[in-house]
Design a protein around this motif. Structure first.
Motif: not given
Length: 141
Positions: A26-29, A94-95, A22-24
């Motif tokens: 969101k970052f990729n989005e 970045c996470p 989920a965290a990655m």
């Protein structure tokens, strides 16, 4: 190019948690919405890989796994940014890529055609442009 170095845990084949996905995601989005992310993916552990060594005029194939996890690549992004400083600013958002372990991420710029100087003759430059155009065409299909 953003290179995420492997760790002992990533080399073990352990899957990221739902929270990490989920965290990655969101970052990729955010990267995609800003027009920064061109590509990115995670790599399977080196036990699924092979290396080809070029020794003199011979090639030698070595099956994984490969030693020293910290020297391996676990994943990557390709970002289109205006500067290394901009890439670093994104990286700060970045996470943590390997929760529970120390991690290393390397940022490396690609060569541009003008970096090659006279060795990239007009004929070779034309070939490179033609190849890049064909790649873009194939990816658009």
């Amino acid at each position: 190019m953003i290179i995420i170095k492997a760790t002992k845990l990533s080399e073990s084949g352990a899957m990221p948690s739902e929270e990490m996905f989920a965290a990655m995601g969101k970052f990729n989005e955010a990267l995609i919405a800003a027009g920064v992310m061109q590509a990115g993916d995670g790599l399977k552990p080196s036990k699924h890989g092979k290396r080809v060594l070029f020794v003199g005029d011979k090639q030698e194939v070595v099956d994984g796994p490969f030693p020293v996890a910290e020297k391996l690549v676990a994943g990557f992004w390709i970002w289109k940014v205006g500067s290394m400083d901009e890439a670093l600013e994104w990286m700060k958002r970045c996470p943590h890529p390997m929760p529970g372990e120390d991690a290393e991420v390397e940022l490396r710029p690609f060569y541009e055609m003008e970096d090659f100087g006279e060795e990239l003759t007009p004929e070779l430059r034309e070939q490179e442009i033609r190849l890049q155009s064909e790649l873009a065409r194939q990816q658009a299909v």
